[in-house]
Design a protein around this motif. Structure first.
Motif, PDB file in Angstrom:
ATOM      1  N   SER A  32       0.837  -0.929  -0.159  1.00  0.00           N
ATOM      2  CA  SER A  32       0.065  -0.265  -0.021  1.00  0.00           C
ATOM      3  C   SER A  32       0.675   1.572   0.103  1.00  0.00           C
ATOM      4  O   SER A  32       0.494   1.909  -0.989  1.00  0.00           O
ATOM      5  CB  SER A  32      -0.837  -0.325   0.922  1.00  0.00           C
ATOM      6  OG  SER A  32      -1.787   0.650   1.001  1.00  0.00           O
ATOM      7  N   ASN A  36       0.948   4.006  -2.866  1.00  0.00           N
ATOM      8  CA  ASN A  36       0.400   5.564  -2.910  1.00  0.00           C
ATOM      9  C   ASN A  36       1.739   6.278  -3.451  1.00  0.00           C
ATOM     10  O   ASN A  36       1.733   7.408  -4.128  1.00  0.00           O
ATOM     11  CB  ASN A  36       0.835   5.431  -1.378  1.00  0.00           C
ATOM     12  CG  ASN A  36      -0.905   5.671  -1.264  1.00  0.00           C
ATOM     13  OD1 ASN A  36      -1.828   5.215  -1.772  1.00  0.00           O
ATOM     14  ND2 ASN A  36      -0.856   4.903   0.656  1.00  0.00           N
ATOM     15  N   ASP A  40       1.566   9.107  -5.848  1.00  0.00           N
ATOM     16  CA  ASP A  40       1.600  10.609  -6.083  1.00  0.00           C
ATOM     17  C   ASP A  40       3.266  10.400  -6.738  1.00  0.00           C
ATOM     18  O   ASP A  40       3.174  11.989  -7.657  1.00  0.00           O
ATOM     19  CB  ASP A  40       2.706  10.933  -4.626  1.00  0.00           C
ATOM     20  CG  ASP A  40       2.049  10.274  -3.423  1.00  0.00           C
ATOM     21  OD1 ASP A  40       0.131  10.392  -3.590  1.00  0.00           O
ATOM     22  OD2 ASP A  40       2.201  10.484  -2.350  1.00  0.00           O
ATOM     23  N   GLU A  45      -2.497   6.134 -10.576  1.00  0.00           N
ATOM     24  CA  GLU A  45      -2.267   4.644  -9.880  1.00  0.00           C
ATOM     25  C   GLU A  45      -2.485   3.617 -11.410  1.00  0.00           C
ATOM     26  O   GLU A  45      -3.219   3.973 -11.787  1.00  0.00           O
ATOM     27  CB  GLU A  45      -3.652   4.445  -9.740  1.00  0.00           C
ATOM     28  CG  GLU A  45      -3.295   3.087  -8.520  1.00  0.00           C
ATOM     29  CD  GLU A  45      -4.574   2.774  -7.487  1.00  0.00           C
ATOM     30  OE1 GLU A  45      -4.517   1.479  -6.793  1.00  0.00           O
ATOM     31  OE2 GLU A  45      -5.311   3.889  -6.714  1.00  0.00           O
TER      32      GLU A  45
END
Length: 192
Positions: A32, A36, A40, A45
């Motif tokens: 996870s 993320n 960023d 994604e």
């Protein structure tokens, strides 16, 4: 009576917190955090997709681009292949891009000028957005078309390398690229 279970729970919580702080937490938590970070850095994604499927999509685009050119000639052989998604995974473990550089030369049917004109007309009709259509930023200033497919985010760079110098082969160079993808969980990507 309650002292032992409470002490055990405190010890377990301490181990869990120290694992999380050191980055060696559960695989799901680590994944996870990695997802993320990728989102960023990239601004999107990355889609989960098996490498063969992504390579097949890029090969299909290359084949259609050649058809849209409307010329026949010699075409370089290599197929699309997965490569490092440098921005988020320089170790080539979880994230990848697919790239397919190829060229057409020694035309038997059509001309290079026709091929570029055919792409200018056909790409927008096929859902591609041309972001550049003009000379390359080189001394030769050869014609270049850059386009993006807004739905799949594939990019296409087409360059007519017409050097006019004796001994050099005139050709159209094509480069089809994907966005970064993430391999399905449990897939090993790092290929030697």
């Amino acid at each position: 009576m309650w002292a032992l279970p409470i002490v055990g729970l405190i010890a377990l919580a301490t181990v869990w917190v120290s694992m999380e702080e050191s980055g060696s937490g559960s695989g799901a938590a680590s994944m996870s955090r990695q997802q993320n970070r990728a989102k960023d850095v990239l601004g999107y994604e990355p889609e989960v997709q098996a490498v063969p499927k992504a390579e097949g999509e890029v090969n299909g685009i290359s084949s259609r681009v050649l058809d849209w050119m409307g010329v026949r000639g010699q075409v370089t052989e290599p197929s699309a292949a997965a490569h490092v998604c440098r921005k988020v995974d320089p170790d080539f473990e979880t994230y990848y891009v697919v790239n397919h550089p190829w060229s057409v030369f020694e035309l038997k049917k059509g001309t290079f000028d026709e091929a570029m004109d055919n792409l200018r007309r056909t790409l927008p009709d096929k859902g591609w957005k041309i972001t550049k259509d003009g000379p390359m930023d080189t001394k030769a200033a050869s014609p270049e078309i850059i386009a993006v497919q807004p739905d799949s985010h594939h990019t296409l760079t087409v360059q007519w390398l017409n050097s006019g110098k004796s001994g050099r082969t005139e050709l159209i160079s094509v480069d089809v690229d994907s966005r970064c993808f993430r391999v399905p969980e449990g897939t090993e990507l790092n290929r030697s």
